[in-house]
Scaffold this active site. Structure first.
Site, PDB file in Angstrom:
ATOM      1  N   ASN A  77      48.842  75.374  59.881  1.00 33.92           N
ATOM      2  CA  ASN A  77      48.042  74.265  60.071  1.00 33.92           C
ATOM      3  C   ASN A  77      47.711  73.409  59.462  1.00 33.92           C
ATOM      4  O   ASN A  77      47.836  73.830  58.202  1.00 33.92           O
ATOM      5  CB  ASN A  77      46.417  74.152  60.390  1.00 33.92           C
ATOM      6  CG  ASN A  77      46.005  75.439  61.390  1.00 33.92           C
ATOM      7  OD1 ASN A  77      47.190  75.126  62.809  1.00 33.92           O
ATOM      8  ND2 ASN A  77      45.367  76.748  61.347  1.00 33.92           N
ATOM      9  N   ASP A  93      54.980  81.195  52.156  1.00 38.16           N
ATOM     10  CA  ASP A  93      56.351  81.948  52.653  1.00 38.16           C
ATOM     11  C   ASP A  93      55.704  82.702  50.485  1.00 38.16           C
ATOM     12  O   ASP A  93      55.638  83.479  50.512  1.00 38.16           O
ATOM     13  CB  ASP A  93      57.312  81.485  52.723  1.00 38.16           C
ATOM     14  CG  ASP A  93      57.829  82.559  52.864  1.00 38.16           C
ATOM     15  OD1 ASP A  93      59.638  82.597  53.764  1.00 38.16           O
ATOM     16  OD2 ASP A  93      57.215  83.874  53.601  1.00 38.16           O
ATOM     17  N   ARG A 113      51.632  99.991  56.874  1.00 35.73           N
ATOM     18  CA  ARG A 113      52.652  98.844  56.153  1.00 35.73           C
ATOM     19  C   ARG A 113      52.788  96.806  56.421  1.00 35.73           C
ATOM     20  O   ARG A 113      53.393  96.273  56.148  1.00 35.73           O
ATOM     21  CB  ARG A 113      54.479  99.031  57.479  1.00 35.73           C
ATOM     22  CG  ARG A 113      54.523 100.864  56.662  1.00 35.73           C
ATOM     23  CD  ARG A 113      56.616 100.337  57.512  1.00 35.73           C
ATOM     24  NE  ARG A 113      56.838 100.216  56.949  1.00 35.73           N
ATOM     25  CZ  ARG A 113      57.780  99.275  58.161  1.00 35.73           C
ATOM     26  NH1 ARG A 113      58.701  99.265  59.857  1.00 35.73           N
ATOM     27  NH2 ARG A 113      58.700  98.330  57.750  1.00 35.73           N
ATOM     28  N   LYS A 114      51.655  96.930  57.418  1.00 35.54           N
ATOM     29  CA  LYS A 114      51.248  95.140  57.404  1.00 35.54           C
ATOM     30  C   LYS A 114      50.887  94.673  56.685  1.00 35.54           C
ATOM     31  O   LYS A 114      49.219  95.408  56.165  1.00 35.54           O
ATOM     32  CB  LYS A 114      51.109  95.537  59.138  1.00 35.54           C
ATOM     33  CG  LYS A 114      52.137  95.540  60.359  1.00 35.54           C
ATOM     34  CD  LYS A 114      50.869  94.772  61.653  1.00 35.54           C
ATOM     35  CE  LYS A 114      50.220  96.538  61.718  1.00 35.54           C
ATOM     36  NZ  LYS A 114      50.203  95.612  63.748  1.00 35.54           N
ATOM     37  N   LYS A 164      46.715  69.304  57.624  1.00 38.73           N
ATOM     38  CA  LYS A 164      45.332  69.424  58.459  1.00 38.73           C
ATOM     39  C   LYS A 164      45.640  67.662  57.969  1.00 38.73           C
ATOM     40  O   LYS A 164      44.822  66.988  58.335  1.00 38.73           O
ATOM     41  CB  LYS A 164      44.247  69.794  57.482  1.00 38.73           C
ATOM     42  CG  LYS A 164      43.783  71.448  57.097  1.00 38.73           C
ATOM     43  CD  LYS A 164      43.992  72.172  58.771  1.00 38.73           C
ATOM     44  CE  LYS A 164      42.409  71.952  59.569  1.00 38.73           C
ATOM     45  NZ  LYS A 164      41.966  72.287  60.389  1.00 38.73           N
TER      46      LYS A 164
HETATM   47  C1  LIG Z   1      61.391  90.868  48.357  1.00 38.56           C
HETATM   48  C2  LIG Z   1      61.654  91.631  46.940  1.00 38.56           C
HETATM   49  C3  LIG Z   1      62.463  92.054  46.771  1.00 38.56           C
HETATM   50  C4  LIG Z   1      62.753  92.214  45.201  1.00 38.56           C
HETATM   51  C5  LIG Z   1      62.001  91.184  44.830  1.00 38.56           C
HETATM   52  C6  LIG Z   1      61.521  91.014  43.246  1.00 38.56           C
HETATM   53  C7  LIG Z   1      61.361  89.819  42.498  1.00 38.56           C
HETATM   54  C8  LIG Z   1      60.517  88.974  42.913  1.00 38.56           C
HETATM   55  C9  LIG Z   1      60.751  87.748  42.548  1.00 38.56           C
HETATM   56  C10 LIG Z   1      61.376  86.565  43.494  1.00 38.56           C
HETATM   57  C11 LIG Z   1      60.600  87.033  45.195  1.00 38.56           C
HETATM   58  C12 LIG Z   1      59.312  85.535  44.966  1.00 38.56           C
HETATM   59  C13 LIG Z   1      58.669  85.690  46.113  1.00 38.56           C
HETATM   60  C14 LIG Z   1      58.858  87.343  47.276  1.00 38.56           C
HETATM   61  C15 LIG Z   1      58.189  87.060  48.280  1.00 38.56           C
HETATM   62  C16 LIG Z   1      58.261  86.208  49.505  1.00 38.56           C
HETATM   63  C17 LIG Z   1      59.752  85.375  49.272  1.00 38.56           C
HETATM   64  C18 LIG Z   1      60.003  84.958  50.750  1.00 38.56           C
HETATM   65  C19 LIG Z   1      60.263  86.611  51.717  1.00 38.56           C
HETATM   66  C20 LIG Z   1      60.551  85.820  52.602  1.00 38.56           C
HETATM   67  O1  LIG Z   1      61.460  84.972  53.473  1.00 38.56           O
HETATM   68  S1  LIG Z   1      61.733  87.039  53.760  1.00 38.56           S
HETATM   69  C21 LIG Z   1      62.797  85.942  54.618  1.00 38.56           C
HETATM   70  C22 LIG Z   1      62.315  85.798  56.317  1.00 38.56           C
HETATM   71  N1  LIG Z   1      62.410  87.001  56.979  1.00 38.56           N
HETATM   72  C23 LIG Z   1      62.900  87.738  57.010  1.00 38.56           C
HETATM   73  O2  LIG Z   1      64.093  87.944  57.149  1.00 38.56           O
HETATM   74  C24 LIG Z   1      62.657  89.232  58.236  1.00 38.56           C
HETATM   75  C25 LIG Z   1      62.897  89.346  59.293  1.00 38.56           C
HETATM   76  N2  LIG Z   1      62.517  90.203  59.757  1.00 38.56           N
HETATM   77  C26 LIG Z   1      62.800  91.770  59.648  1.00 38.56           C
HETATM   78  O3  LIG Z   1      63.588  92.141  59.226  1.00 38.56           O
HETATM   79  C27 LIG Z   1      61.837  92.936  59.969  1.00 38.56           C
HETATM   80  O4  LIG Z   1      61.925  92.872  61.930  1.00 38.56           O
HETATM   81  C28 LIG Z   1      60.376  93.451  59.422  1.00 38.56           C
HETATM   82  C29 LIG Z   1      61.297  94.304  58.461  1.00 38.56           C
HETATM   83  C30 LIG Z   1      59.704  91.848  59.283  1.00 38.56           C
HETATM   84  C31 LIG Z   1      60.102  94.501  60.557  1.00 38.56           C
HETATM   85  O5  LIG Z   1      60.856  95.599  60.686  1.00 38.56           O
HETATM   86  P1  LIG Z   1      60.400  96.904  61.095  1.00 38.56           P
HETATM   87  O6  LIG Z   1      62.049  97.622  61.545  1.00 38.56           O
HETATM   88  O7  LIG Z   1      60.800  97.542  59.385  1.00 38.56           O
HETATM   89  O8  LIG Z   1      58.772  97.232  61.463  1.00 38.56           O
HETATM   90  P2  LIG Z   1      58.434  97.278  62.938  1.00 38.56           P
HETATM   91  O9  LIG Z   1      59.469  96.210  63.395  1.00 38.56           O
HETATM   92  O10 LIG Z   1      58.678  99.088  63.599  1.00 38.56           O
HETATM   93  O11 LIG Z   1      57.507  96.291  62.525  1.00 38.56           O
HETATM   94  C32 LIG Z   1      56.400  97.246  62.085  1.00 38.56           C
HETATM   95  C33 LIG Z   1      54.753  96.766  62.125  1.00 38.56           C
HETATM   96  O12 LIG Z   1      55.469  95.581  62.337  1.00 38.56           O
HETATM   97  C34 LIG Z   1      54.344  94.546  63.224  1.00 38.56           C
HETATM   98  N3  LIG Z   1      55.191  93.347  63.370  1.00 38.56           N
HETATM   99  C35 LIG Z   1      56.759  93.628  62.843  1.00 38.56           C
HETATM  100  N4  LIG Z   1      56.671  91.686  62.631  1.00 38.56           N
HETATM  101  C36 LIG Z   1      55.686  91.260  63.753  1.00 38.56           C
HETATM  102  C37 LIG Z   1      55.505  90.014  64.086  1.00 38.56           C
HETATM  103  N5  LIG Z   1      56.759  89.467  64.081  1.00 38.56           N
HETATM  104  N6  LIG Z   1      54.043  89.800  64.188  1.00 38.56           N
HETATM  105  C38 LIG Z   1      53.357  90.395  64.473  1.00 38.56           C
HETATM  106  N7  LIG Z   1      53.361  91.644  64.047  1.00 38.56           N
HETATM  107  C39 LIG Z   1      54.544  91.809  63.774  1.00 38.56           C
HETATM  108  C40 LIG Z   1      54.972  95.945  64.482  1.00 38.56           C
HETATM  109  O13 LIG Z   1      54.231  95.164  65.775  1.00 38.56           O
HETATM  110  C41 LIG Z   1      54.883  97.158  63.358  1.00 38.56           C
HETATM  111  O14 LIG Z   1      53.335  96.906  64.075  1.00 38.56           O
HETATM  112  P3  LIG Z   1      52.964  98.479  64.159  1.00 38.56           P
HETATM  113  O15 LIG Z   1      53.063  99.391  63.430  1.00 38.56           O
HETATM  114  O16 LIG Z   1      51.790  98.256  64.573  1.00 38.56           O
HETATM  115  O17 LIG Z   1      54.333  98.698  65.209  1.00 38.56           O
END
Ligand SMILES: CCCCC/C=C\C/C=C\C/C=C\C/C=C\CCCC(=O)SCCNC(=O)CCNC(=O)[C@H](O)C(C)(C)COP(=O)(O)OP(=O)(O)OC[C@H]1O[C@@H](n2cnc3c(N)ncnc32)[C@H](O)[C@@H]1OP(=O)(O)O
Length: 233
Positions: free
Chosen positions: A176, A154, A199-200, A178
Protein backbone atom coordinates in the site's frame (compact mmCIF):
# COMPACT_ATOMS: atom_id res chain seq x y z
CA UNK A 1 41.38 -9.18 4.21
CA UNK A 2 37.73 -8.57 3.69
CA UNK A 3 35.81 -11.66 4.76
CA UNK A 4 33.20 -12.70 2.25
CA UNK A 5 29.72 -11.38 2.73
CA UNK A 6 28.38 -14.88 2.91
CA UNK A 7 30.93 -15.84 5.56
CA UNK A 8 29.84 -12.85 7.61
CA UNK A 9 26.16 -13.69 7.05
CA UNK A 10 26.66 -17.38 7.89
CA UNK A 11 27.02 -16.96 11.68
CA UNK A 12 23.75 -15.05 11.64
CA UNK A 13 21.96 -17.87 9.85
CA UNK A 14 23.43 -20.63 11.99
CA UNK A 15 23.59 -18.67 15.27
CA UNK A 16 19.81 -18.49 15.33
CA UNK A 17 19.76 -22.29 15.41
CA UNK A 18 17.77 -22.33 12.26
CA UNK A 19 17.84 -25.76 10.65
CA UNK A 20 17.21 -23.76 7.52
CA UNK A 21 20.18 -21.63 8.43
CA UNK A 22 22.36 -24.70 8.91
CA UNK A 23 20.90 -26.26 5.75
CA UNK A 24 21.44 -23.02 3.93
CA UNK A 25 25.03 -22.96 5.13
CA UNK A 26 25.65 -26.63 4.37
CA UNK A 27 23.73 -26.45 1.08
CA UNK A 28 25.40 -23.29 0.01
CA UNK A 29 28.86 -23.88 1.48
CA UNK A 30 29.63 -20.21 1.56
CA UNK A 31 32.71 -20.01 -0.55
CA UNK A 32 35.29 -17.56 0.78
CA UNK A 33 35.13 -14.83 -1.84
CA UNK A 34 36.31 -11.31 -1.20
CA UNK A 35 33.56 -8.83 -1.95
CA UNK A 36 32.82 -5.23 -1.11
CA UNK A 37 30.29 -4.83 1.71
CA UNK A 38 27.94 -2.13 0.43
CA UNK A 39 26.10 -1.66 3.75
CA UNK A 40 28.74 0.75 5.05
CA UNK A 41 28.87 4.58 4.95
CA UNK A 42 29.84 6.16 1.61
CA UNK A 43 30.35 9.78 0.53
CA UNK A 44 26.91 9.63 -1.17
CA UNK A 45 25.13 8.97 2.14
CA UNK A 46 23.18 11.93 3.55
CA UNK A 47 23.73 13.24 7.08
CA UNK A 48 20.42 11.67 8.14
CA UNK A 49 21.46 8.23 6.90
CA UNK A 50 24.88 8.46 8.57
CA UNK A 51 23.36 9.58 11.87
CA UNK A 52 20.88 6.71 11.88
CA UNK A 53 23.63 4.27 10.89
CA UNK A 54 25.81 5.46 13.78
CA UNK A 55 22.86 5.11 16.19
CA UNK A 56 22.34 1.50 15.15
CA UNK A 57 26.06 0.69 15.20
CA UNK A 58 25.98 1.85 18.83
CA UNK A 59 23.12 -0.59 19.50
CA UNK A 60 25.34 -3.37 18.10
CA UNK A 61 27.98 -2.74 20.75
CA UNK A 62 26.25 -4.91 23.39
CA UNK A 63 25.49 -7.61 20.81
CA UNK A 64 21.70 -7.17 20.95
CA UNK A 65 21.72 -5.87 17.39
CA UNK A 66 23.79 -7.02 14.41
CA UNK A 67 24.58 -5.18 11.17
CA UNK A 68 23.87 -7.40 8.15
CA UNK A 69 26.58 -7.27 5.47
CA UNK A 70 25.42 -6.78 1.90
CA UNK A 71 27.37 -7.66 -1.24
CA UNK A 72 26.48 -7.27 -4.89
CA UNK A 73 27.28 -10.73 -6.17
CA UNK A 74 26.64 -14.42 -5.43
CA UNK A 75 29.67 -16.65 -5.83
CA UNK A 76 29.68 -19.25 -8.63
CA UNK A 77 29.87 -21.87 -5.89
CA UNK A 78 26.67 -20.63 -4.29
CA UNK A 79 24.99 -20.47 -7.73
CA UNK A 80 25.99 -24.10 -8.38
CA UNK A 81 24.79 -25.28 -4.96
CA UNK A 82 21.57 -23.27 -5.12
CA UNK A 83 20.64 -24.44 -8.62
CA UNK A 84 21.65 -28.04 -7.86
CA UNK A 85 19.49 -28.06 -4.73
CA UNK A 86 16.37 -26.46 -6.15
CA UNK A 87 16.40 -26.41 -9.96
CA UNK A 88 16.36 -29.60 -12.03
CA UNK A 89 16.12 -28.02 -15.46
CA UNK A 90 19.07 -26.34 -17.13
CA UNK A 91 19.26 -22.76 -15.97
CA UNK A 92 19.55 -20.44 -19.00
CA UNK A 93 22.26 -18.32 -17.40
CA UNK A 94 25.77 -19.73 -17.85
CA UNK A 95 28.18 -20.08 -14.93
CA UNK A 96 30.67 -17.67 -16.47
CA UNK A 97 27.87 -15.08 -16.58
CA UNK A 98 27.22 -15.46 -12.85
CA UNK A 99 30.47 -13.71 -11.99
CA UNK A 100 29.12 -10.66 -13.89
CA UNK A 101 25.59 -10.93 -12.43
CA UNK A 102 24.71 -8.46 -9.68
CA UNK A 103 22.15 -8.48 -6.91
CA UNK A 104 19.65 -6.00 -8.37
CA UNK A 105 19.46 -3.54 -5.46
CA UNK A 106 23.28 -3.42 -5.45
CA UNK A 107 23.70 -2.87 -9.21
CA UNK A 108 23.70 0.95 -9.25
CA UNK A 109 26.66 3.31 -8.87
CA UNK A 110 27.11 4.66 -5.36
CA UNK A 111 24.35 7.05 -4.35
CA UNK A 112 22.30 6.76 -7.54
CA UNK A 113 20.25 3.69 -6.65
CA UNK A 114 19.51 1.91 -3.41
CA UNK A 115 21.68 2.96 -0.51
CA UNK A 116 20.71 0.87 2.51
CA UNK A 117 21.95 -0.90 5.60
CA UNK A 118 20.04 -3.55 7.54
CA UNK A 119 20.27 -4.31 11.26
CA UNK A 120 18.90 -7.47 12.90
CA UNK A 121 17.66 -7.46 16.50
CA UNK A 122 18.28 -10.91 17.97
CA UNK A 123 16.04 -10.22 20.96
CA UNK A 124 13.15 -8.58 19.13
CA UNK A 125 13.61 -10.81 16.04
CA UNK A 126 13.13 -7.94 13.62
CA UNK A 127 15.02 -6.03 10.94
CA UNK A 128 15.46 -2.28 10.69
CA UNK A 129 16.57 -1.20 7.23
CA UNK A 130 17.89 2.35 6.79
CA UNK A 131 17.35 3.44 3.20
CA UNK A 132 18.12 6.37 0.91
CA UNK A 133 16.72 6.30 -2.63
CA UNK A 134 18.98 7.77 -5.33
CA UNK A 135 18.29 9.87 -8.43
CA UNK A 136 18.09 6.84 -10.75
CA UNK A 137 15.05 5.50 -8.87
CA UNK A 138 12.71 8.28 -9.99
CA UNK A 139 9.03 7.61 -10.72
CA UNK A 140 6.88 10.75 -10.83
CA UNK A 141 9.10 13.88 -10.94
CA UNK A 142 10.99 14.26 -7.69
CA UNK A 143 9.69 11.09 -6.06
CA UNK A 144 10.73 7.45 -5.85
CA UNK A 145 9.28 4.89 -8.27
CA UNK A 146 6.83 2.52 -6.60
CA UNK A 147 8.72 -0.44 -8.07
CA UNK A 148 11.89 0.73 -6.33
CA UNK A 149 10.08 0.71 -3.00
CA UNK A 150 8.70 -2.78 -3.73
CA UNK A 151 12.22 -3.98 -4.53
CA UNK A 152 13.51 -2.76 -1.22
CA UNK A 153 10.53 -4.22 0.66
CA UNK A 154 10.98 -7.57 -1.13
CA UNK A 155 14.68 -7.65 -0.19
CA UNK A 156 14.14 -6.58 3.42
CA UNK A 157 11.20 -8.90 4.07
CA UNK A 158 13.03 -11.67 2.19
CA UNK A 159 16.08 -11.24 4.38
CA UNK A 160 13.91 -11.46 7.49
CA UNK A 161 12.21 -14.59 6.11
CA UNK A 162 15.61 -16.07 5.27
CA UNK A 163 16.93 -15.45 8.78
CA UNK A 164 13.78 -17.11 10.14
CA UNK A 165 13.58 -20.01 7.70
CA UNK A 166 16.65 -20.46 5.50
CA UNK A 167 16.45 -20.39 1.70
CA UNK A 168 13.14 -18.82 0.71
CA UNK A 169 11.48 -17.36 -2.33
CA UNK A 170 8.84 -14.68 -2.55
CA UNK A 171 5.38 -16.04 -3.34
CA UNK A 172 3.32 -12.92 -2.76
CA UNK A 173 3.78 -9.22 -1.94
CA UNK A 174 1.01 -6.82 -1.09
CA UNK A 175 1.93 -3.11 -1.04
CA UNK A 176 0.00 0.00 0.00
CA UNK A 177 1.54 3.30 -1.12
CA UNK A 178 0.36 5.80 1.52
CA UNK A 179 2.45 8.89 0.69
CA UNK A 180 4.97 9.57 -2.11
CA UNK A 181 8.58 9.28 -0.90
CA UNK A 182 10.84 12.10 -2.13
CA UNK A 183 13.96 11.20 -4.12
CA UNK A 184 17.17 11.21 -2.04
CA UNK A 185 15.21 11.22 1.22
CA UNK A 186 15.87 8.68 3.98
CA UNK A 187 13.33 6.07 5.05
CA UNK A 188 13.33 3.51 7.85
CA UNK A 189 11.85 0.05 7.28
CA UNK A 190 10.70 -1.95 10.31
CA UNK A 191 9.81 -5.61 9.74
CA UNK A 192 7.96 -8.19 11.80
CA UNK A 193 7.37 -11.91 11.34
CA UNK A 194 3.59 -12.29 11.61
CA UNK A 195 3.36 -16.09 11.48
CA UNK A 196 4.83 -19.29 10.13
CA UNK A 197 2.55 -22.00 8.77
CA UNK A 198 4.55 -25.00 7.60
CA UNK A 199 6.77 -23.71 4.80
CA UNK A 200 4.91 -20.38 4.64
CA UNK A 201 6.44 -17.34 6.34
CA UNK A 202 4.24 -14.25 6.61
CA UNK A 203 6.22 -11.04 7.19
CA UNK A 204 5.20 -7.38 7.15
CA UNK A 205 6.81 -3.95 7.29
CA UNK A 206 6.37 -0.25 6.70
CA UNK A 207 8.64 2.51 5.43
CA UNK A 208 8.56 5.63 7.62
CA UNK A 209 10.23 9.02 7.46
CA UNK A 210 13.16 9.60 9.84
CA UNK A 211 10.95 11.71 12.16
CA UNK A 212 8.35 8.89 12.10
CA UNK A 213 5.67 11.45 11.18
CA UNK A 214 5.02 9.97 7.73
CA UNK A 215 4.32 6.40 6.71
CA UNK A 216 5.28 6.22 3.03
CA UNK A 217 4.54 2.56 2.30
CA UNK A 218 3.22 -0.58 3.98
CA UNK A 219 3.93 -4.08 2.76
CA UNK A 220 3.28 -7.71 3.56
CA UNK A 221 4.99 -10.71 2.05
CA UNK A 222 4.52 -14.44 1.87
CA UNK A 223 7.81 -16.34 1.53
CA UNK A 224 8.03 -20.08 0.95
CA UNK A 225 10.84 -22.15 2.42
CA UNK A 226 12.57 -24.06 -0.36
CA UNK A 227 12.87 -27.80 0.05
CA UNK A 228 16.12 -29.33 -1.24
CA UNK A 229 15.13 -32.10 -3.61
CA UNK A 230 11.82 -30.47 -4.46
CA UNK A 231 12.91 -28.75 -7.66
CA UNK A 232 11.27 -25.53 -8.73
CA UNK A 233 11.81 -25.95 -12.49
C1 LIG B 1 17.08 -17.25 -1.81
C2 LIG B 1 18.29 -17.37 -0.92
C3 LIG B 1 19.43 -18.21 -1.51
C4 LIG B 1 20.71 -18.04 -0.71
C5 LIG B 1 21.06 -16.57 -0.57
C6 LIG B 1 22.23 -16.39 0.33
C7 LIG B 1 22.54 -15.19 0.88
C8 LIG B 1 21.64 -13.98 0.79
C9 LIG B 1 22.11 -12.92 -0.14
C10 LIG B 1 21.26 -12.08 -0.77
C11 LIG B 1 19.78 -12.30 -0.73
C12 LIG B 1 19.02 -11.21 0.03
C13 LIG B 1 17.75 -11.37 0.26
C14 LIG B 1 17.10 -12.65 -0.17
C15 LIG B 1 15.68 -12.70 0.03
C16 LIG B 1 14.77 -12.26 -0.86
C17 LIG B 1 15.16 -11.55 -2.04
C18 LIG B 1 14.10 -11.59 -3.08
C19 LIG B 1 13.55 -12.98 -3.33
C20 LIG B 1 12.89 -13.01 -4.63
O1 LIG B 1 12.64 -12.02 -5.25
S1 LIG B 1 12.52 -14.55 -5.22
C21 LIG B 1 12.01 -14.17 -6.87
C22 LIG B 1 10.52 -14.00 -7.00
N1 LIG B 1 9.82 -15.21 -6.62
C23 LIG B 1 9.80 -16.30 -7.46
O2 LIG B 1 10.35 -16.29 -8.54
C24 LIG B 1 9.09 -17.50 -6.93
C25 LIG B 1 8.30 -18.21 -8.05
N2 LIG B 1 7.42 -19.19 -7.42
C26 LIG B 1 7.88 -20.42 -7.09
O3 LIG B 1 9.01 -20.78 -7.40
C27 LIG B 1 6.93 -21.30 -6.33
O4 LIG B 1 5.60 -20.89 -6.51
C28 LIG B 1 7.25 -21.34 -4.82
C29 LIG B 1 8.67 -21.83 -4.60
C30 LIG B 1 7.10 -19.93 -4.24
C31 LIG B 1 6.26 -22.27 -4.15
O5 LIG B 1 6.22 -23.45 -4.90
P1 LIG B 1 6.25 -24.90 -4.20
O6 LIG B 1 5.85 -25.88 -5.24
O7 LIG B 1 7.54 -25.12 -3.50
O8 LIG B 1 5.16 -24.79 -3.06
P2 LIG B 1 3.55 -24.83 -3.25
O9 LIG B 1 3.14 -24.29 -4.57
O10 LIG B 1 3.10 -26.22 -2.86
O11 LIG B 1 3.10 -23.77 -2.15
C32 LIG B 1 3.39 -24.05 -0.77
C33 LIG B 1 2.28 -23.36 0.02
O12 LIG B 1 2.34 -21.93 -0.24
C34 LIG B 1 1.07 -21.52 -0.77
N3 LIG B 1 1.34 -20.48 -1.78
C35 LIG B 1 2.24 -20.55 -2.77
N4 LIG B 1 2.20 -19.42 -3.49
C36 LIG B 1 1.22 -18.63 -2.94
C37 LIG B 1 0.70 -17.34 -3.23
N5 LIG B 1 1.18 -16.60 -4.25
N6 LIG B 1 -0.28 -16.85 -2.45
C38 LIG B 1 -0.75 -17.58 -1.41
N7 LIG B 1 -0.31 -18.82 -1.07
C39 LIG B 1 0.66 -19.34 -1.84
C40 LIG B 1 0.45 -22.76 -1.38
O13 LIG B 1 -0.96 -22.61 -1.44
C41 LIG B 1 0.88 -23.80 -0.37
O14 LIG B 1 0.09 -23.64 0.77
P3 LIG B 1 -0.49 -24.95 1.55
O15 LIG B 1 0.74 -25.70 2.00
O16 LIG B 1 -1.28 -24.36 2.68
O17 LIG B 1 -1.29 -25.71 0.55
Amino acid sequence: MLRSCAARLRPLLVAHGRPGGARLTSTFSFEEVTQKDHALPKPSWSKDLRLLFDQFMKKCEDGSWERLPSCSRHSVQRFQNFTKAFFSGSIPVKEEQISQAKFFPRSFEDGLGFEYAMFWSKDEKRIVCLFQGGLYLQGIPGFLHGGALVTLIDTTLGTHAMLAGGAVMTANLSINFKRPMPLCSVGVINTQLDKIEGRKLFVSCNIQSVDEKTVYTEGTGLFIKLEPGKTLV
